[in-house]
Design a protein around this motif. Structure first.
Motif, mmCIF file in Angstrom:
data_model
loop_
_atom_site.group_PDB
_atom_site.id
_atom_site.type_symbol
_atom_site.label_atom_id
_atom_site.label_comp_id
_atom_site.label_asym_id
_atom_site.label_seq_id
_atom_site.Cartn_x
_atom_site.Cartn_y
_atom_site.Cartn_z
ATOM 1 N N ASN A 1 42.383 27.490 28.090
ATOM 2 C CA ASN A 1 41.971 28.739 27.316
ATOM 3 C C ASN A 1 41.600 29.508 28.896
ATOM 4 O OD1 ASN A 1 43.448 30.055 25.131
ATOM 5 N ND2 ASN A 1 42.517 28.161 24.635
ATOM 6 N N ILE A 2 40.345 28.864 29.713
ATOM 7 C CA ILE A 2 39.430 29.806 30.116
ATOM 8 C C ILE A 2 40.677 29.490 32.096
ATOM 9 C CG2 ILE A 2 37.570 29.738 31.519
ATOM 10 C CD1 ILE A 2 35.747 28.806 29.926
ATOM 11 N N VAL A 3 41.085 28.182 31.440
ATOM 12 C CA VAL A 3 41.964 28.116 32.739
ATOM 13 C C VAL A 3 43.113 29.162 32.979
ATOM 14 C CG1 VAL A 3 43.855 26.575 34.230
ATOM 15 C CG2 VAL A 3 41.157 25.632 33.614
ATOM 16 N N LYS A 4 43.928 29.432 31.744
ATOM 17 C CA LYS A 4 44.624 30.082 31.923
ATOM 18 C C LYS A 4 44.710 31.713 31.531
ATOM 19 C CE LYS A 4 46.887 28.540 27.390
ATOM 20 N NZ LYS A 4 47.404 28.232 25.959
ATOM 21 N N THR A 5 42.990 32.094 31.918
ATOM 22 C CA THR A 5 42.714 33.851 32.367
ATOM 23 C C THR A 5 42.451 33.224 33.502
ATOM 24 O OG1 THR A 5 41.773 33.747 30.373
ATOM 25 C CG2 THR A 5 40.587 35.088 32.370
ATOM 26 N N GLN A 6 42.207 32.261 34.026
ATOM 27 C CA GLN A 6 41.948 31.995 35.429
ATOM 28 C C GLN A 6 43.567 31.928 36.175
ATOM 29 O OE1 GLN A 6 38.877 28.943 35.267
ATOM 30 N NE2 GLN A 6 39.997 28.492 37.409
ATOM 31 N N ASP A 7 44.553 31.444 36.077
ATOM 32 C CA ASP A 7 45.873 31.387 36.304
ATOM 33 C C ASP A 7 46.568 32.716 36.466
ATOM 34 O OD1 ASP A 7 45.260 28.614 37.028
ATOM 35 O OD2 ASP A 7 46.796 27.645 35.006
ATOM 36 N N ILE A 8 46.106 33.557 35.365
ATOM 37 C CA ILE A 8 46.757 35.007 35.180
ATOM 38 C C ILE A 8 46.269 35.980 36.321
ATOM 39 C CG2 ILE A 8 46.515 37.247 33.916
ATOM 40 C CD1 ILE A 8 47.042 35.004 31.745
ATOM 41 N N PHE A 9 44.898 35.567 37.039
ATOM 42 C CA PHE A 9 44.565 36.276 37.796
ATOM 43 C C PHE A 9 44.506 35.722 39.473
ATOM 44 C CE2 PHE A 9 41.983 37.741 34.364
ATOM 45 C CZ PHE A 9 41.778 39.919 34.799
ATOM 46 N N TYR A 10 44.731 34.176 39.801
ATOM 47 C CA TYR A 10 44.912 33.695 40.388
ATOM 48 C C TYR A 10 46.757 34.690 40.958
ATOM 49 C CZ TYR A 10 41.911 30.386 41.060
ATOM 50 O OH TYR A 10 40.597 29.760 41.611
ATOM 51 N N LYS B 1 49.900 46.558 51.939
ATOM 52 C CA LYS B 1 49.907 47.697 51.804
ATOM 53 C C LYS B 1 49.344 48.444 51.954
ATOM 54 C CE LYS B 1 54.901 48.900 49.823
ATOM 55 N NZ LYS B 1 56.230 49.990 49.109
ATOM 56 N N GLY B 2 48.853 48.546 50.227
ATOM 57 C CA GLY B 2 47.900 48.818 49.201
ATOM 58 C C GLY B 2 46.649 49.719 49.756
ATOM 59 N N GLY B 3 46.208 48.206 50.855
ATOM 60 C CA GLY B 3 45.189 48.880 52.290
ATOM 61 C C GLY B 3 43.912 49.151 50.722
ATOM 62 N N GLU B 4 42.787 49.989 51.496
ATOM 63 C CA GLU B 4 41.013 49.997 50.956
ATOM 64 C C GLU B 4 41.344 49.844 49.140
ATOM 65 O OE1 GLU B 4 38.031 52.897 50.523
ATOM 66 O OE2 GLU B 4 38.682 52.794 53.227
ATOM 67 N N TRP B 5 42.490 49.821 48.520
ATOM 68 C CA TRP B 5 42.432 49.424 47.334
ATOM 69 C C TRP B 5 42.754 48.987 46.612
ATOM 70 C CZ3 TRP B 5 46.212 48.703 44.048
ATOM 71 C CH2 TRP B 5 46.509 49.307 42.603
ATOM 72 N N ALA B 6 44.078 48.282 47.402
ATOM 73 C CA ALA B 6 43.884 46.514 46.979
ATOM 74 C C ALA B 6 43.239 46.183 47.646
ATOM 75 C CB ALA B 6 45.282 46.329 47.822
ATOM 76 N N LEU C 1 40.754 46.007 44.842
ATOM 77 C CA LEU C 1 40.721 45.234 43.463
ATOM 78 C C LEU C 1 41.067 43.332 43.547
ATOM 79 C CD1 LEU C 1 41.973 45.947 40.994
ATOM 80 C CD2 LEU C 1 44.714 45.926 41.591
ATOM 81 N N LEU C 2 41.391 43.157 44.333
ATOM 82 C CA LEU C 2 40.982 41.361 44.986
ATOM 83 C C LEU C 2 40.378 41.135 45.157
ATOM 84 C CD1 LEU C 2 42.480 39.471 46.162
ATOM 85 C CD2 LEU C 2 41.798 40.375 48.907
ATOM 86 N N LYS C 3 38.818 42.197 45.203
ATOM 87 C CA LYS C 3 37.211 41.424 44.992
ATOM 88 C C LYS C 3 36.963 41.398 43.841
ATOM 89 C CE LYS C 3 36.141 43.116 49.581
ATOM 90 N NZ LYS C 3 35.006 44.108 50.117
ATOM 91 N N VAL C 4 37.584 42.276 43.088
ATOM 92 C CA VAL C 4 37.304 42.004 41.686
ATOM 93 C C VAL C 4 38.171 41.139 41.024
ATOM 94 C CG1 VAL C 4 38.473 43.715 39.870
ATOM 95 C CG2 VAL C 4 37.036 44.490 41.123
#
Length: 128
Positions: A53-62, A72-77, A80-83
């Motif tokens: 289940n932890i791997v499923k969660t990781q896969d979603i974030f990948y 395109k998203g610039g600073e905002w993206a 988000l990438l860092k989060v």
């Protein structure tokens, strides 16, 4: 058995006809659900279930990282990438150590990401 089949048809249709925003929220709902299942499995000493289940969660974030258009998203993206990367890093550590404390730290962040996207979706619907 027939009721189960009807549910599967409904579930498939809800995914097939969902907007990009709705699919994103479905993914994030899954991330919240799987992370909580993983946390509970650590507590229950069910190592296999926790890992899965932890791997499923990781896969979603990948997948969410792969869908980000940083140029395109610039600073905002980039933010988000860092989060997303932070969440993955904490999930990896929690999985390696089977550490509930780390899961208790990261689950609220996952929920915040989900709730932020839901809020953005609701605002975009009212402004359209």
């Amino acid at each position: 058995m027939q009721g189960n089949n009807a549910y599967n048809v409904y579930k498939n249709n809800s995914v097939n006809f969902a907007s990009k925003e709705q699919l994103l929220l479905m993914l994030l709902d899954g991330a919240v659900k799987f992370s909580k299942i993983g946390r509970q499995a650590i507590e229950d000493k069910d190592i296999k279930k926790a890992h899965e289940n932890i791997v499923k969660t990781q896969d979603i974030f990948y997948e969410l990282i792969n869908s980000l258009d940083v140029p395109k998203g610039g600073e905002w993206a980039e933010g988000l990438l860092k989060v997303y990367e932070f969440i993955i890093d904490r999930l990896v550590n929690a999985n390696i150590k089977k550490d509930i404390t780390i899961m208790d730290e990261v689950i609220p962040i996952i929920e915040d990401v989900r709730n932020t996207w839901e809020e953005a979706y609701n605002i975009s619907k009212t402004n359209s």
